[in-house]
Write a protein that holds these residues in place. Structure first.
Motif, mmCIF file in Angstrom:
data_model
loop_
_atom_site.group_PDB
_atom_site.id
_atom_site.type_symbol
_atom_site.label_atom_id
_atom_site.label_comp_id
_atom_site.label_asym_id
_atom_site.label_seq_id
_atom_site.Cartn_x
_atom_site.Cartn_y
_atom_site.Cartn_z
ATOM 1 N N ASN A 76 0.753 -1.339 0.045
ATOM 2 C CA ASN A 76 0.128 0.130 -0.038
ATOM 3 C C ASN A 76 0.893 1.288 0.074
ATOM 4 N N SER A 77 2.058 1.010 -0.161
ATOM 5 C CA SER A 77 3.233 2.389 -0.448
ATOM 6 C C SER A 77 3.493 2.225 -1.802
ATOM 7 N N PRO A 78 3.115 3.204 -2.588
ATOM 8 C CA PRO A 78 3.614 3.255 -3.877
ATOM 9 C C PRO A 78 5.029 3.182 -3.891
ATOM 10 N N ILE A 79 6.001 3.848 -3.250
ATOM 11 C CA ILE A 79 7.531 4.044 -3.423
ATOM 12 C C ILE A 79 7.956 2.588 -2.916
ATOM 13 N N LEU A 80 7.302 1.841 -2.226
ATOM 14 C CA LEU A 80 8.008 0.648 -1.523
ATOM 15 C C LEU A 80 7.525 -0.613 -2.501
ATOM 16 N N ALA A 81 6.433 -0.537 -3.328
ATOM 17 C CA ALA A 81 5.498 -1.625 -3.753
ATOM 18 C C ALA A 81 6.468 -2.772 -4.376
ATOM 19 N N GLY A 82 7.634 -2.419 -5.037
ATOM 20 C CA GLY A 82 8.332 -3.234 -5.699
ATOM 21 C C GLY A 82 9.494 -4.119 -5.035
ATOM 22 N N ILE A 83 9.581 -3.656 -3.604
ATOM 23 C CA ILE A 83 10.325 -4.489 -2.777
ATOM 24 C C ILE A 83 9.914 -5.327 -2.078
ATOM 25 N N ASN A 84 10.677 -6.602 -2.005
ATOM 26 C CA ASN A 84 10.320 -7.688 -1.150
ATOM 27 C C ASN A 84 11.382 -8.358 -0.786
#
Lengths: 542, 545, 352
Positions: B360-368
């Motif tokens: 739910n955080s666009p700037i973090l969405a690609g990080i896992n």
């Protein structure tokens, strides 16, 4: 601390300044030097602790000691050397052996250490170039130098302003660098001339540290203007306005002589905008290696640099630099005056010009001599040097000081030129020749040489730092100081091979040469030592 | 800076510093506070980069610098304004960039007209010619990086300091350029991560304003509960609300606030007063000692999790050892509490907590976790095939444009006067960290900086009759304490210096002022008025004031 | 124009700034080194990496020379290998080690790995040894120069990379010693105890004193993590033996730090095994904090929270998270605040 901001290379002068004030250099002094030079204190510490005659990392300045060089340790000349660290590095007084450092003054057998004698009279029929004027009284002074044609060539070069012409002449003369490597002078100057840059340097290698070599010394002492003029010519040709003479610590009188001469020349305006300075070393053989010399000037530890880049591209302070030794520079004015053809034909056969040779050891008239390049060892020893001592037979001699190799009496007719020694894997080097006879032990001599290399090895590269010690230890054993190992010759060969091929600079590459000579030409004497017998009766076995 | 370009984070990457042609380091004792990051600065200098340092104190960086601007404490704004003045007046700014990507150049130009280098010299003490030279070199460097830390932000005008500094980057087009930018170096390992996670009163995770309905609705859907659309209270306001008994429960995780706060006696009074205090920590800190409940937390080495570093890089922690006794990972403690509060929740692993934050955080969405197993990723990273963002603002700002902020100089909140004639500035030393909770428990560190000392300029020491090592008493309007003097010219005359690493001997923050920036509420740790006197009858150094 | 060179008969493309050594290793040649650390300028000291280059009279140190167009390089032949072997014998003889502590505790060191590869024993040449052991009580760096080979990696890393300028070779030749000028111990010197000298040391001369004797290499696992101190975010490896944390080694691949660490990251992590660590929840009873079970503590906490929320609403809560704790804890704390307690009174300690 004196202001050295105008210095081309302030480190050495400032270190000398700092040493004058303290017996042992303190951390405060070191930090003050660091601040003034804007070099980290750690680097200064590393550099300063390196030199024999600095007092950093040591208790005091070394002021006493006898010479540990190969000439001074020959029987009948000096004392047989004992342990590592004993004895000072050769101070270039081999013609006045034995030499010593006493009360801070280097002296040989000459009465006045501050007034070295001029070279012996020239050999009949030899046309001298470098020593041509050297016996003229008062030549140190500008007036006398000029009265004998001095500064004429500089004036002409400046007036004609045709650097290419100078280089063409020098190329035609066939003059090769006399420092040992024998690189064509014209090519070197040409390279610096063609390397772009607003600032370039002319550096003179007056760090004549090779044992058994003392031929630059008379030039520096007695004819300083010749070197000054030559360097100024170089400056004009390559486009450099700054020059530095790197003078070895062991020639303190030359420091004053050169400075006075420079001041005189500057006052008379003969140097134009060429600014020449003298930097005094602090005792280190390896500083005669040109890249170590540059590091020394910059205040870095004088370990050799990797080449390329060559100093012609990146020399002092990373700028294009001509670096030649004293003899090479001093040959230039005569070539320009009398022509390339004249000079070229002074040499024997294919060799061009004359060479300054130093002969010392077991000969009647040791000294520096100028002979045609390519004169044989026999000529140097028997004609110039007066032959063996009465009742003695020459057994052999070292060349290149000691770093060119070791030969036996049977090789006395070998020309001392660039080509002939190569047949043995040897080199002409500095032109120094140390002669030994039947009273001398060649194994002991080789050991003395190895002690020197061990003491002078900079410590940077593995093969030289450890190899010189391991070789000397094996020579210790051969000369009666320990039990020799069974596979001694193999060890000599493999350590020597690795050092010659892999060492970072000429010191480590050349150090095994005397040993090669020993193994190859003095096998019998070597074998006798393995059996515990010294034919000359020099070595005492346990 | 967020006002100007939409983000307050380090614009560029640590490694990029190495290739900057000029580094302007201001208010940062980088070699002490960020030793490894400082290596990049040193290497840049070794490669020929110009280093210009603005700092009142003599620090390691000033020794490496090509130029040292020794400004008076609290005079940053006139210095940067004067630089802007020179850059605009001489036409050195990046006109195309300013035209295309910024707004407000006219206002700024107009505003800084009065800040001539001569005016700035009068205020800051930095010679006008140095200001001019710095401005020119900065503007024409090609790519110049500004780095700063708390010397800029820990002032009551901290935001304005940053803005006047950021104006310079905006003028020269250094926002959005590799090896350039304006770079705050975050002091603590996971300041960035705590912000990323939404631990601020006005931002949801991923720096989405609480007032942003769309963002709020996304989180409401995720959590199944409504979210208060009004920002919460900052810590400084809360302290007041505690005194008014409006706030009854305080829950503190991993912070020794009873030591580290400015004007710390005020904080202690509030924590004393609050009805119910929960502290979750690895150690029984001074703060924990005041708690009603103390919860034992696992250390970083005992958990899986993430830290976000100062260059916005989310990096993975892997559990190496078991926590001692019954200590538990922070997230597990909260999970337990949340469930006990009647909100059923389950995560199998820390990675699932992260995934919830990221999705739910666009700037973090690609990080896992899988993506950052080998190397971290720098946000913004909107999708799982996005490589992350080494430097910000390349094509556009987070805000529509870059907005210049004309800001005026203001005096220190508490200038020295006749009664308190000296300025106390506080800072850090390399081998110690923050309140010493951790570094105070490392074998051997006691040998490196054994205890606190007060650095006094030799001229001040002469005037006060203080010798090196003397016991002195330092007092501010809020309190006083005793410690030994260290005579050094590191700080200029009139300024004394100490750290807050050794609260057991010297509780520095008794002295500091809680005057703070109106926006960030960061206190003016960098300057308060004090007086210093030699203690004539030596006594034991008291534990606190 | 040609933009390739030849190494061992293979055509190799030229890359800007690449040394012969790097290029040779890139195309699979095994060139031994002991003084090489890619992070600092080559010093060309060990002379093991020398290779033959057509047109050069002597072999050249491949670490210190760029591969240039049309160069024809031979990295290995009988002569090169024989001389490398001799140099290894010499090096091993300078300071022979009976038992290399690095090999035992850190795994095979560079020196002894090469010695094994070349089948060289340390007592091949007997003779003087050069190393000395300084009296140094510093608690971080164990210095034993009787295991030193004077490759100068430590001094180059210290001076060139870290620019701490703490240690330096003093003297010359075989008598060269690594010293901190004017200081026998590193304490009081310029040393910042970043520990990088330990990490570059190819022998057991420099070791992490805190880890010394803690474990043998086979028992150590390295767990990648991030330094918990400043905001740089340096990569570390937590060394664990038999379930115990024993020390830190750098993570060479970490983007922010690239293997560098400072004293805190290198030597400051052992706070985690401090006896002061809290091991149980504490609750205040009769004015005194006393150990309690999790259930007791959290029951108490939740009861209080429920009561206060019922009485005073969400505005009566304030939660302050930690800029030092992992993000997951921070996220859940704000979730507790916003989603469970219903307050935005969540802040963190980044302002101090």
């Amino acid at each position: 601390m004196a202001d050295r901001t105008g210095s081309h290379a302030p480190f050495l002068p400032m270190l000398h300044d700092a040493m004058e004030h303290t017996e042992t250099m303190s951390e405060e002094t070191l930090n003050a030097l660091s601040n003034a030079l804007r070099i980290p204190a750690s680097y200064i510490h590393q550099a300063a602790s390196f030199y024999h005659y600095s007092n950093l990392g040591k208790d005091h300045v070394l002021r006493e000691g006898t010479c540990g060089g190969p000439t001074c340790c020959l029987p009948g000349v000096g004392v047989r050397r004992g342990t590592p660290g004993e004895g000072i590095a050769c101070p270039g007084l081999c013609d006045q052996a034995p030499a010593a450092l006493a009360g801070g003054v280097f002296r040989g057998t000459a009465a006045d250490p501050f007034l070295p004698p001029p070279p012996p009279a020239s050999v009949d029929g030899v046309e001298e170039v470098l020593f041509h004027d050297i016996r003229i009284p008062g030549l140190r002074s500008l007036d006398v130098y000029r009265a004998n044609g001095g500064y004429e060539q500089l004036r002409r070069v400046v007036e004609q302003d045709d650097a290419e012409e100078v280089i063409v002449n020098l190329r035609a003369s066939g003059l090769l660098g006399r420092g040992g490597a024998g690189f064509p002078l014209a090519a070197k100057w040409q390279a610096v001339r063609e390397t772009p840059g607003d600032r370039k340097y002319v550096v003179c290698n007056a760090d004549e540290g090779e044992p058994g070599t003392f031929k630059d010394r008379p030039l520096l002492h007695l004819n300083p203007h010749l070197l000054i003029e030559s360097m100024a010519i170089a400056g004009h040709v390559v486009g450099a306005t700054a020059g530095v003479i790197y003078l070895r610590y062991e020639y303190p009188e030359a420091y004053d002589v050169l400075n006075e001469a420079i001041a005189e020349a500057e006052a008379a305006g003969v140097l134009g905008d060429f600014d020449l300075q003298v930097a005094r070393g602090l005792g280190s053989y390896v500083c005669g290696e040109e890249t170590s010399l540059l590091n020394s000037l910059e205040g870095l530890v004088p370990w050799p640099r990797e080449r390329p880049p060559f100093p012609t591209q990146k020399g002092l302070w990373g700028l294009p630099t001509v670096i030649n030794n004293v003899e090479t520079f001093c040959s230039v004015p005569a070539i320009l005056e009398r022509g390339a053809d004249w000079y070229r034909h002074l040499g024997r056969d294919e060799s061009a010009g004359t060479k300054l040779y130093s002969v010392s050891g077991r000969v009647a008239r040791p000294g520096p001599y100028e002979l045609p390049l390519g004169a044989t060892a026999r000529e140097l020893i028997e004609v110039a040097g007066g032959g063996p001592l009465p009742g003695r037979a020459i057994k052999g001699y070292t060349i290149g000081g000691i770093s060119g190799g070791l030969l036996a009496a049977e090789h006395l007719d070998m020309p001392l030129d660039y080509a002939a020694p190569r047949q043995h894997g040897f080199a002409l080097g500095s032109g120094g020749v140390v002669v030994f006879d039947d009273a001398c032990c060649v194994v002991d001599l080789v050991r003395t040489c190895m002690l020197f290399y061990e003491a002078e090895s900079c410590g940077k590269c593995f093969p030289c730092r450890v190899g010189t010690v391991r070789l000397r230890e094996r020579l210790d054993a051969l000369t009666g100081r320990a039990e020799p190992s069974a596979n001694l010759i193999d060890e000599f060969n493999e350590i020597g091979a690795a050092m010659s091929a892999n060492s970072a600079c000429g010191l480590g590459q050349a150090a095994p040469l005397v040993l090669h000579g020993l193994v190859r030409f003095f096998g019998e004497e070597l074998e006798a030592h393995r059996q515990g017998v010294c034919p000359a009766g020099v070595c005492h076995f346990l | 800076m967020a006002v100007m370009v939409g983000r307050g984070a380090m614009t560029n990457s640590i490694a990029e510093l190495e290739n900057a042609k000029l580094i302007f380091a201001t208010g940062t004792n980088t070699t002490e506070t960020h030793p490894v990051l400082a290596l990049r600065v040193k290497r840049a200098v070794a490669r020929g980069a110009k280093l210009i340092v603005a700092d009142p104190r003599r620090i390691e960086l000033t020794g490496l610098a090509d130029r040292w601007l020794r400004l008076r404490i609290g005079t940053d704004i006139p210095l940067y304004n004067a630089m802007a003045h020179v850059i605009i007046k001489e036409g050195l700014y990046n006109k195309e960039y300013v035209e295309r990507r910024t707004e407000g150049i006219e206002e700024l130009a107009d505003f800084v007209k009065g800040y001539t280098p001569q005016v700035a010299e009068k205020i800051s003490g930095v010679p006008a010619e140095d200001i001019i030279a710095t401005a020119r070199e900065y503007a024409t460097a090609g790519n110049a990086a500004i780095i700063y830390t708390l010397g800029i932000t820990e002032h009551s005008c901290g935001v304005h300091n940053v803005q006047s500094l950021a104006n310079l980057g905006l003028l020269c087009g250094y926002f959005g350029m590799e090896s350039a930018g304006v770079n705050p170096l975050r002091g603590q390992n996971n300041v960035q991560g705590a912000g990323d996670a939404g631990c601020t009163p006005n931002y949801l995770p991923g720096y989405q304003r609480i007032s942003n309905r769309e963002a709020r609705e996304a989180w409401e859907r995720e959590w199944g509960v409504p979210i208060d659309p009004n920002p919460g209270k900052t810590k400084i306001s809360i302290l007041d609300e505690i005194m008014e008994d409006k706030v009854r429960c305080v829950y503190i995780m991993g912070e020794n606030t009873a030591v580290s706060d400015a004007n710390v006696l005020k904080t202690r009074a509030a924590l004393d007063r609050v009805e119910f205090l929960v502290v979750q920590d690895m150690f029984l800190t001074d703060t924990a000692k005041m708690a009603d409940i103390v919860l034992p937390a696992a250390a970083f080495a005992e958990v899986d999790g993430t830290f976000s570093n100062t260059e916005r890089r989310v990096q993975l922690l892997n559990k190496a050892v078991e926590p001692p006794g019954e200590a538990r990972a922070d997230w597990e403690i909260f999970l337990d509490i949340i469930n006990r509060m009647g909100y059923p929740l389950h995560y199998n692993h820390a990675s699932e907590v992260w995934d919830e934050q990221a999705r739910n955080s666009p700037i973090l969405a690609g990080i896992n976790y899988d993506r950052i197993r080998m190397q971290g990723i720098q946000w913004p990273c909107p999708t799982t095939d996005h490589p992350g963002t080494p430097y910000l603002h390349k094509e556009e700002f987070f805000s529509e444009k870059g907005y210049f902020q004309p800001v005026p100089h203001v005096d220190l909140a508490e200038p020295p006067d006749a009664e308190y004639p000296l300025i106390l500035t506080t800072g850090r030393r390399r081998p110690t960290y923050h309140t010493g909770t951790q570094t105070g428990r490392v074998d051997g560190f006691e040998l490196l900086v054994p205890r606190e000392g007060l650095e006094v300029h030799p001229d001040d020491a002469d005037a006060l009759g203080i010798a090196d090592g003397d016991l002195v008493e330092i007092s501010s309007r809020r309190g006083s304490l005793q410690l030994n003097a260290i005579i050094t010219d590191k700080s200029p005359e009139g300024v004394v210096f100490m750290t807050f690493h050794f609260p057991e001997g010297v509780l520095t923050n008794i002295l500091t002022t809680d005057a703070h920036d109106p926006v960030t509420e960061t206190a003016e740790f960098k300057a308060c008025a004090v007086k210093v006197a030699k203690v004539t009858e030596p006594e034991e150094i008291p534990a606190s004031g | 124009m040609s933009v390739t060179a030849t190494i061992d008969g293979k055509s190799v493309d030229i890359r800007e700034g690449e040394s012969i050594l790097e290029a040779a290793r890139r195309c699979g040649a095994e060139v031994p080194t002991l003084c090489y650390d890619s992070r600092v300028d080559p010093s060309a000291s060990c002379r093991l990496c020398v290779v033959k280059v057509d047109g050069r009279r002597l072999p050249v140190a491949s670490c210190a020379h760029a591969l240039t167009a049309d160069m024809n390089v031979t990295t290995s032949d009988d002569e090169l290998e024989e001389n490398r072997k001799t140099i290894l014998k010499l090096v091993l003889s300078e300071n022979p080690t009976e038992e290399c502590r690095s090999c035992i505790e850190r795994g095979p060191c560079e020196l002894h790995s090469l010695a094994t590869d070349y089948g060289v024993e340390s007592d091949y040449y007997d003779g003087a040894i050069s190393g000395r052991i300084p009296e140094d009580s510093n608690p971080f760096i164990a210095r034993d120069y009787s295991q030193c080979i004077l490759c100068y990696r430590c001094t180059r890393v210290c001076n060139e990379l870290e620019q701490a300028h703490a240690i330096i070779p003093e003297g010359r030749g075989f008598g060269t010693n690594i010293v901190a000028p004017f200081h026998e111990s590193l304490l009081g010197s310029n040393c910042t105890f970043c520990g990088q000298c330990i990490q570059t040391c190819p022998t057991g001369a420099l070791m992490d004193k805190k880890m010394l004797g803690k474990a043998v290499a086979e028992d150590v696992t390295k767990v990648r993590s991030i330094c918990p101190f400043c905001g740089t975010g340096c990569g570390i490896e937590l060394n664990v033996a038999k379930g115990e944390f024993i020390g830190v080694t750098p993570d060479w691949d970490a983007p922010a730090s690239a293997g560098s660490l400072c004293v805190k990251g290198q030597f400051g992590i052992d706070f985690i095994r401090s006896p002061d660590r809290l091991t149980t929840p504490l609750v205040r009873r009769d004015g005194v904090l006393q150990p309690a079970t999790w259930d007791e503590a959290l029951t108490l906490l939740v009861d209080k929270f429920q009561t206060v929320r019922a009485e005073s609403g969400p505005g009566a809560f304030a939660l302050w998270s930690s800029a030092r704790a992992p993000s997951e804890g921070n996220f859940l704390m704000q979730k507790l605040a916003r989603a469970v307690l219903g307050t935005n009174n969540i802040d963190n300690c980044s302002r101090t």
